[in-house]
Structures are given as C-alpha cells and as structure tokens.
Design a protein around this motif. Structure first.
Motif, PDB file in Angstrom:
ATOM      1  N   GLU A 194      -3.914  -9.936  -8.186  1.00  0.00           N
ATOM      2  CA  GLU A 194      -4.762  -8.677  -7.854  1.00  0.00           C
ATOM      3  C   GLU A 194      -5.449  -9.030  -6.377  1.00  0.00           C
ATOM      4  O   GLU A 194      -5.445  -8.144  -5.558  1.00  0.00           O
ATOM      5  CB  GLU A 194      -6.067  -8.519  -8.917  1.00  0.00           C
ATOM      6  CG  GLU A 194      -5.408  -7.991 -10.296  1.00  0.00           C
ATOM      7  CD  GLU A 194      -4.735  -6.851 -10.329  1.00  0.00           C
ATOM      8  OE1 GLU A 194      -4.633  -6.105  -9.564  1.00  0.00           O
ATOM      9  OE2 GLU A 194      -4.109  -6.593 -11.379  1.00  0.00           O
ATOM     10  N   ARG A 195      -5.846 -10.072  -6.113  1.00  0.00           N
ATOM     11  CA  ARG A 195      -6.460 -10.482  -4.759  1.00  0.00           C
ATOM     12  C   ARG A 195      -5.347 -10.578  -3.623  1.00  0.00           C
ATOM     13  O   ARG A 195      -5.821  -9.980  -2.583  1.00  0.00           O
ATOM     14  CB  ARG A 195      -7.090 -11.921  -4.999  1.00  0.00           C
ATOM     15  CG  ARG A 195      -8.104 -12.135  -3.776  1.00  0.00           C
ATOM     16  CD  ARG A 195      -8.691 -13.528  -4.117  1.00  0.00           C
ATOM     17  NE  ARG A 195      -9.486 -13.709  -5.538  1.00  0.00           N
ATOM     18  CZ  ARG A 195      -9.864 -14.756  -5.932  1.00  0.00           C
ATOM     19  NH1 ARG A 195      -9.558 -15.827  -5.245  1.00  0.00           N
ATOM     20  NH2 ARG A 195     -10.491 -14.973  -6.974  1.00  0.00           N
ATOM     21  N   ALA A 227      -4.606  -7.020  -2.843  1.00  0.00           N
ATOM     22  CA  ALA A 227      -5.755  -5.978  -2.779  1.00  0.00           C
ATOM     23  C   ALA A 227      -5.765  -5.362  -1.520  1.00  0.00           C
ATOM     24  O   ALA A 227      -6.220  -3.827  -1.627  1.00  0.00           O
ATOM     25  CB  ALA A 227      -7.151  -6.990  -2.985  1.00  0.00           C
ATOM     26  N   ASP A 228      -5.420  -5.720  -0.418  1.00  0.00           N
ATOM     27  CA  ASP A 228      -5.804  -5.034   0.878  1.00  0.00           C
ATOM     28  C   ASP A 228      -4.603  -4.195   1.343  1.00  0.00           C
ATOM     29  O   ASP A 228      -4.531  -3.506   2.228  1.00  0.00           O
ATOM     30  CB  ASP A 228      -6.191  -6.076   2.077  1.00  0.00           C
ATOM     31  CG  ASP A 228      -5.135  -6.674   2.388  1.00  0.00           C
ATOM     32  OD1 ASP A 228      -3.935  -6.839   1.964  1.00  0.00           O
ATOM     33  OD2 ASP A 228      -5.299  -7.484   3.664  1.00  0.00           O
ATOM     34  N   GLY A 229      -3.319  -4.294   0.629  1.00  0.00           N
ATOM     35  CA  GLY A 229      -2.332  -3.385   0.419  1.00  0.00           C
ATOM     36  C   GLY A 229      -1.548  -3.964   1.481  1.00  0.00           C
ATOM     37  O   GLY A 229      -0.378  -3.306   1.975  1.00  0.00           O
ATOM     38  N   SER A 230      -1.610  -4.997   2.236  1.00  0.00           N
ATOM     39  CA  SER A 230      -0.644  -5.553   3.590  1.00  0.00           C
ATOM     40  C   SER A 230       0.501  -6.397   3.095  1.00  0.00           C
ATOM     41  O   SER A 230       1.543  -6.569   3.846  1.00  0.00           O
ATOM     42  CB  SER A 230      -1.364  -6.343   4.366  1.00  0.00           C
ATOM     43  OG  SER A 230      -2.138  -7.537   3.980  1.00  0.00           O
ATOM     44  N   GLN A 244      -0.808  -0.249  -9.147  1.00  0.00           N
ATOM     45  CA  GLN A 244      -1.679  -0.648 -10.310  1.00  0.00           C
ATOM     46  C   GLN A 244      -1.721   0.126 -11.420  1.00  0.00           C
ATOM     47  O   GLN A 244      -1.917  -0.398 -12.654  1.00  0.00           O
ATOM     48  CB  GLN A 244      -3.044  -0.270  -9.527  1.00  0.00           C
ATOM     49  CG  GLN A 244      -4.032  -1.415  -9.275  1.00  0.00           C
ATOM     50  CD  GLN A 244      -3.627  -2.262  -8.271  1.00  0.00           C
ATOM     51  OE1 GLN A 244      -2.419  -2.141  -7.436  1.00  0.00           O
ATOM     52  NE2 GLN A 244      -4.054  -3.355  -8.038  1.00  0.00           N
ATOM     53  N   ARG A 297       0.796  -1.020   0.047  1.00  0.00           N
ATOM     54  CA  ARG A 297      -0.054  -0.133   0.073  1.00  0.00           C
ATOM     55  C   ARG A 297       0.728   1.101  -0.053  1.00  0.00           C
ATOM     56  O   ARG A 297       0.389   2.278  -0.395  1.00  0.00           O
ATOM     57  CB  ARG A 297      -0.996   0.036   1.120  1.00  0.00           C
ATOM     58  CG  ARG A 297      -0.222   0.215   2.569  1.00  0.00           C
ATOM     59  CD  ARG A 297      -1.313   0.609   3.834  1.00  0.00           C
ATOM     60  NE  ARG A 297      -2.211  -0.539   3.974  1.00  0.00           N
ATOM     61  CZ  ARG A 297      -1.853  -1.835   4.754  1.00  0.00           C
ATOM     62  NH1 ARG A 297      -0.680  -1.416   5.385  1.00  0.00           N
ATOM     63  NH2 ARG A 297      -2.680  -2.673   5.092  1.00  0.00           N
TER      64      ARG A 297
END
Length: 202
Positions: free
Chosen positions: A75-76, A79-82, A56, A50
């Motif tokens: 992507e999954r 996705a949450d940036g962690s 992206q 993140r």
C-alpha cells in the motif's frame, strides 16, 4: 498432458489465484505446470499506477473473494501513485526464476506476487529476485544473472506470444493442454474444487 498457467505478476487477480493454483498442483502431482507471463502492463499500458483508478477497489474485492493478502508495504509503495508496473520486467524475472528452477515455476510465481503485493517490492529490481531466490533456497546469484541477461528479455516476449497463441486475453487463466488441444479450466477466479470438476470432465 499438462497444466498451463497464464498470469501476470502485476495482476491482482493472479495474486488471488495463487492459493487455488497451489492446491490444484498439490492434488495433481502427475501434471506438470507450465507458467507463462501474459504481459498485462506493456507498451502504452506501462504508466504510473495513478492512471488506473480502480486498483484499490479491485484489490478489496479480490481480498474478499479469495482471501489474498495486500500488505501495508505494498500500500505504501503505490500510495503516491507514481509507481510503474512494468510487466516486461516482471516477465523477465519469471523467466529467470524458471530458468534456475523449472520444476518450481508455479511456486516461484506465487513467491514473486507475494514479494510485490505483501512485501511491497518492485518487480523491476534485481534485488527483489535475489530475495525471492534466497527465500526459496535457490542460487540467488544465478537468478540475478539470469534476470540481467538478454536471454530473459527474449523469453519474456516468447511468453507474451505464447499467451496470445493460447487465446488468453485476461489473467489469470489456467488451461489443460493435451497435445494440440487447450481447454480452459479457470479464468480470473475459481476454487480448486471447480478446477477439479472441469479437469475430470475434460
């Protein structure tokens, strides 16, 4: 004379270059390809994804320019940036694969990038190397044992030093090395035809 490919398994542009490298290597079977990990995300740069706001957008540009695939599972994963991209772990993995199949280093480097960018697998996990090794028909136990051994950490750091000695500061970089002289053939992005032209002029 040989080709030296300096890349980072967590570098999207390196992923985009995989097709060019495959084509160049296929056109020049007489040239061995040495694969060196550059160490993009090490030390203070080893942070959650993140913190890299451009990922992206950059990936979209890479896909457009090179045709590289960025899969849904990848992507999954981010996705949450962690997720943390740890280039030292990835370099250890490259060293482990290279140790077991030195003549196939370029192909295996591309396989590693496919595992991350398409299949969404972390390059810090031994299971990823087992999967890549099995897909390539290698001794998976030997690859995992190498990944977990202290020798691959030494090899990873040696790779980072080698990249610096070659003067490479961005990835990917493809050079032709002849004795003590290293000539850049591509930085970031190039087609196989462009690389061939530069190689012919060398």
């Amino acid at each position: 004379m040989k080709l030296v490919y300096v890349f980072d398994a967590y570098c999207g542009w390196s992923h985009g270059f995989s097709g060019t490298l495959r084509e160049v290597a296929g056109r020049h079977p007489e040239l061995p390809v040495e694969v060196v990990s550059g160490g993009l995300f090490t030390g203070p740069r080893r942070v959650p994804v993140r913190e890299f706001g451009y990922v992206q957008g950059a990936n979209a540009k890479i896909a457009e320019l090179t045709g590289a695939e960025f899969g849904e599972l990848y992507e999954r994963l981010i996705a949450d940036g962690s997720f943390v991209m740890d280039s030292e772990a990835a370099a250890r993995g490259v060293a482990a694969l290279r140790h077991v199949a030195p003549d196939r280093a370029a192909e295996l480097a591309a396989g590693l990038q496919h595992a991350f960018y398409v299949e969404g697998r972390s390059l810090s996990e031994a299971a990823t190397y087992r999967t890549v090794a099995q897909a390539a028909g290698l001794d998976a136990d030997a690859v995992v044992a190498a990944f977990e051994s202290p020798e691959t950490q030494t090899a990873a750091h040696a790779d980072f030093r080698r990249a610096a000695q070659l003067g490479v500061t961005g990835f990917p970089a493809l050079l032709v090395v002849d004795g003590d002289s290293a000539t850049p053939l591509a930085y970031g992005h190039a087609t196989a035809d462009e690389v061939d032209e530069r190689l012919a002029a060398h």
